[in-house]
Motif scaffolding. Structure first.
Motif, PDB file in Angstrom:
ATOM      1  N   ASN A 176      55.008  -6.073   0.920  1.00 36.21           N
ATOM      2  CA  ASN A 176      54.399  -7.458   0.003  1.00 36.21           C
ATOM      3  C   ASN A 176      55.557  -7.847  -0.447  1.00 36.21           C
ATOM      4  OD1 ASN A 176      51.263  -7.572   0.078  1.00 36.21           O
ATOM      5  ND2 ASN A 176      51.805  -5.322  -0.114  1.00 36.21           N
ATOM      6  N   ALA A 177      56.617  -7.199  -1.109  1.00 36.29           N
ATOM      7  CA  ALA A 177      57.555  -7.815  -1.763  1.00 36.29           C
ATOM      8  C   ALA A 177      58.914  -8.153  -1.266  1.00 36.29           C
ATOM      9  CB  ALA A 177      57.969  -6.885  -3.137  1.00 36.29           C
ATOM     10  N   LEU A 178      58.963  -7.793   0.032  1.00 26.28           N
ATOM     11  CA  LEU A 178      60.433  -8.006   1.054  1.00 26.28           C
ATOM     12  C   LEU A 178      59.588  -8.964   1.973  1.00 26.28           C
ATOM     13  CD1 LEU A 178      62.077  -4.921   0.994  1.00 26.28           C
ATOM     14  CD2 LEU A 178      62.856  -7.014  -0.367  1.00 26.28           C
ATOM     15  N   VAL A 179      58.965  -8.264   3.101  1.00 31.15           N
ATOM     16  CA  VAL A 179      58.684  -8.991   4.520  1.00 31.15           C
ATOM     17  C   VAL A 179      57.604 -10.141   4.105  1.00 31.15           C
ATOM     18  CG1 VAL A 179      57.980  -8.878   6.852  1.00 31.15           C
ATOM     19  CG2 VAL A 179      59.293  -6.974   5.737  1.00 31.15           C
ATOM     20  N   ALA A 207      58.763  -3.731   8.002  1.00 34.34           N
ATOM     21  CA  ALA A 207      60.207  -2.967   7.422  1.00 34.34           C
ATOM     22  C   ALA A 207      61.211  -3.942   7.548  1.00 34.34           C
ATOM     23  CB  ALA A 207      60.564  -1.655   8.400  1.00 34.34           C
ATOM     24  N   PHE A 208      62.060  -3.895   6.525  1.00 34.39           N
ATOM     25  CA  PHE A 208      63.223  -4.673   6.304  1.00 34.39           C
ATOM     26  C   PHE A 208      64.542  -4.035   6.806  1.00 34.39           C
ATOM     27  CE2 PHE A 208      66.059  -7.102   2.958  1.00 34.39           C
ATOM     28  CZ  PHE A 208      66.122  -8.203   4.090  1.00 34.39           C
ATOM     29  N   ALA A 209      64.891  -4.644   7.920  1.00 32.66           N
ATOM     30  CA  ALA A 209      66.165  -3.794   8.494  1.00 32.66           C
ATOM     31  C   ALA A 209      67.595  -4.277   8.012  1.00 32.66           C
ATOM     32  CB  ALA A 209      66.249  -3.603  10.263  1.00 32.66           C
ATOM     33  N   SER A 237      55.345  -2.191  12.688  1.00 39.66           N
ATOM     34  CA  SER A 237      54.729  -3.084  13.928  1.00 39.66           C
ATOM     35  C   SER A 237      55.934  -4.404  13.804  1.00 39.66           C
ATOM     36  CB  SER A 237      53.508  -3.590  13.747  1.00 39.66           C
ATOM     37  OG  SER A 237      52.617  -2.499  13.842  1.00 39.66           O
ATOM     38  N   LEU A 238      56.581  -4.532  12.890  1.00 43.80           N
ATOM     39  CA  LEU A 238      57.494  -5.921  12.703  1.00 43.80           C
ATOM     40  C   LEU A 238      58.675  -5.299  11.970  1.00 43.80           C
ATOM     41  CD1 LEU A 238      58.030  -8.814  12.906  1.00 43.80           C
ATOM     42  CD2 LEU A 238      56.666  -9.082  10.426  1.00 43.80           C
ATOM     43  N   PHE A 239      59.889  -5.852  12.502  1.00 43.99           N
ATOM     44  CA  PHE A 239      61.183  -5.585  11.724  1.00 43.99           C
ATOM     45  C   PHE A 239      61.705  -6.978  11.161  1.00 43.99           C
ATOM     46  CE2 PHE A 239      60.545  -1.577  13.772  1.00 43.99           C
ATOM     47  CZ  PHE A 239      61.079  -0.580  13.009  1.00 43.99           C
ATOM     48  N   LEU A 240      62.250  -7.210  10.138  1.00 42.35           N
ATOM     49  CA  LEU A 240      63.028  -8.342   9.745  1.00 42.35           C
ATOM     50  C   LEU A 240      64.315  -7.737   9.911  1.00 42.35           C
ATOM     51  CD1 LEU A 240      63.202 -11.209   8.649  1.00 42.35           C
ATOM     52  CD2 LEU A 240      62.594 -10.266   6.266  1.00 42.35           C
ATOM     53  N   PHE A 286      65.846 -12.175  11.671  1.00 39.99           N
ATOM     54  CA  PHE A 286      65.153 -12.553  12.799  1.00 39.99           C
ATOM     55  C   PHE A 286      63.895 -11.674  12.738  1.00 39.99           C
ATOM     56  CE2 PHE A 286      69.412 -12.941  13.967  1.00 39.99           C
ATOM     57  CZ  PHE A 286      69.612 -13.968  14.751  1.00 39.99           C
ATOM     58  N   LEU A 287      62.725 -12.154  13.113  1.00 39.02           N
ATOM     59  CA  LEU A 287      61.685 -11.505  13.077  1.00 39.02           C
ATOM     60  C   LEU A 287      61.532 -10.802  14.616  1.00 39.02           C
ATOM     61  CD1 LEU A 287      59.559 -14.493  11.780  1.00 39.02           C
ATOM     62  CD2 LEU A 287      59.732 -12.105  10.609  1.00 39.02           C
TER      63      LEU A 287
END
Length: 392
Positions: free
Chosen positions: A92-95, A122-124, A164-167, A179-180
Motif C-alpha cells: 500500500n505505502a510503496l507500490v 514488490a518494490f525492486a 505478481s508485480l515488481f516496480l 518500470f512496472l
C-alpha cells in the motif's frame, strides 16, 4: 472491512484492523515465524478484508481510504505481527502509492484492480552494491523497439516470493526510471529466500532480470524521472515503516505491562517496583512521542509541504519510531526475564523483528543525513549528493 471506507475515520478503521489482527493474525504468528513463510490462507483473508488495496479507489475494487487509513492498518497489524504489517506496507505505502500518485490512467486501470484483488506487489530498488547509496545501482534499461530491455540483479526485495508485480528501478539513457514488470515476465527470476533474523514470515529474496522486455506503456512516471518519483514514494514508505515500528513498540509494551502485573517476586508484582514501573512509563511516553511525529509527518505529506520539510519530517518520524521500537522491545524482554529469552515467546519475536526497523527504508544514519541536509547550508564533508537527493 470490505465495506468501502468513504468518510470513515482512520480511528474507526484502526479498531476494525485491530480486531482482525487479534483474531486472524495473532494465532498464526508463531507458526509463520517458525516456518519463515506466510500462511497462504492469511493472504486470502488480507485480500478479503481489503487490506491489499486500502487507498485504491472504490471503482478499482479498493477500500477508497486515505494515507492515514493505510498507516493505521500497518500500525495495528504490527502490534501483533510486524512481518504481516510489512507486507501490507510495501503493497500500500510503496507500490500502490506510486501508482496512485505517479501512474497514468491506463496503468491505474490495469494494475490497481489486480492489487486490490489480491495480487501482491514488490518494490525492486536495492542491489548488493546499492543499499544506502540506492542510486549507485547498476541495473540498466536499454531502448528496444516499442519499449526497453532491463538487465541486472536486485537484492533484499521484500514480498518477492509472493509478488505478481515488481516496480523496478533501472538506469536508462535519460536517467533513473521506474518500470512496472509482471512477475511472469520472461527473463525475471526470483531467487531463494534470505534466512532473516526477524520479520521471518516476510519473504526477502534476490531478483534477477535478464533481457526482460518492458513495453513503453509500463514506464511509471516518465523516462528519466525515476529519482524524483523514488524520493516521493520513499517519503511515504518511511511513514509506513514508522507506523510499523510504533505498532511493534505498542505490542511489546502491552506484553511487558501484562507480565509486570501478573508476575510476582518478593511477594508482590514486579510492576510494583520502581525500576520496572518507571521504565514502562518512559516507554509509554516515547511511543506517544513517536506517534505524534508520525502524525505530523503524515500531515506534511498530505498538505503538499515543500520537499525539505517533507523529507525532514518523514526521516525524523522513521528514525525516532525505529529507535523507540528497539528500546521498547528490549525492555519487554528484560521485564519477562528468562521467559523473554525463549525462542517462541512473543516478546522474543518482537525483539528480533525490531532490529530491521533501523535498517530498511533507509538506515538510521541515512535519516540523520537527510535531517542534517535540511539544517545546514554547507555540504557534507567528503560526501556527495547524487542527483540532488541527499539522504535517500
Amino acid at each position: 472491512m470490505t465495506t468501502p471506507l468513504g468518510d470513515s475515520a482512520p480511528d474507526e478503521f484502526a479498531t476494525a484492523v485491530s480486531a482482525f489482527a487479534r483474531t486472524r493474525v495473532a494465532p498464526r504468528s508463531t507458526a509463520m515465524d517458525r516456518a519463515a513463510a506466510y500462511d497462504p490462507a492469511l493472504l486470502d483473508e488480507l485480500r478479503e478484508a481489503g487490506l491489499l488495496g486500502i487507498e485504491v479507489p472504490e471503482r478499482y475494487g479498493g477500500l477508497g481510504g486515505g494515507l492515514r487509513h493505510v498507516l493505521a492498518a500497518i500500525e495495528e497489524l504490527a502490534v501483533v505481527d510486524p512481518a504481516v504489517a510489512v507486507l501490507v506496507d510495501v503493497q500500500n505505502a510503496l507500490v500502490a502509492a506510486a501508482l496512485l500518485r505517479h501512474g497514468s490512467g491506463d496503468q491505474q486501470r490495469r494494475w490497481l484492480p489486480r492489487l486490490a484483488g489480491g495480487a501482491v506487489a514488490a518494490f525492486a530498488l536495492s542491489e548488493d552494491g546499492a543499499g544506502s547509496d540506492a542510486f549507485a545501482m547498476t541495473t540498466t534499461a536499454s531502448p528496444t523497439p516499442g519499449g526497453h530491455r532491463i538487465d541486472g540483479a536486485k537484492a533484499w526485495i521484500t514480498n518477492a516470493a509472493e509478488a505478481s508485480l515488481f516496480l523496478v528501478c533501472a538506469r536508462a539513457e535519460s536517467g533513473l526510471t521506474l518500470f512496472l514488470v509482471p512477475a511472469d515476465a520472461p527473463g525475471l527470476r526470483v531467487g531463494e529466500r534470505v534466512d532473516t533474523t526477524g520479520v521471518r514470515a516476510s519473504s526477502t529474496c534476490p531478483v534477477v532480470l535478464e533481457a526482460v522486455r518492458v513495453p513503453e506503456h509500463d514506464v511509471l512516471g516518465g523516462l528519466g524521472r525515476g529519482a524524483e518519483v523514488v524520493v516521493s514514494v520513499l517519503d511515504i514508505g518511511k511513514l509506513g515503516i514508522a507506523a510499523q515500528q510504533v505498532g511493534l513498540a505498542r505490542g511489546a509494551l502491552d506484553l511487558a505491562v501484562r507480565h509486570a502485573q501478573d508476575r510476582k517476586q518478593f511477594g508482590r508484582p514486579v510492576g510494583a517496583f520502581q525500576g520496572v514501573r518507571f521504565a514502562l512509563a518512559r516507554a509509554a511516553v516515547e511511543i506517544d512521542a513517536a506517534r505524534a511525529l508520525l502524525s505530523a509527518a503524515t500531515a506534511a505529506v498530505e498538505s503538499g509541504a515543500d520537499a525539505a520539510t517533507r523529507m525532514r519530517s518523514c526521516a525524523g518520524a522513521k528514525l525516532f519510531a525505529a529507535e523507540v521500537a528497539e528500546r521498547t522491545a528490549t525492555l519487554a524482554v528484560d521485564v519477562h526475564g528468562g521467559l523473554g529469552c525463549t525462542a517462541d515467546s512473543a516478546v522474543a519475536r518482537l525483539h528480533r523483528d525490531a532490529k530491521v526497523g533501523s535498517i530498511y527504508e533507509g538506515t538510521t544514519n541515512i535519516q540523520l543525513r537527510t535531517v542534517a541536509a535540511t539544517l545546514l547550508a554547507v555540504p557534507e564533508a567528503g560526501g556527495r549528493d547524487e542527483e540532488g537527493l541527499v539522504g535517500t
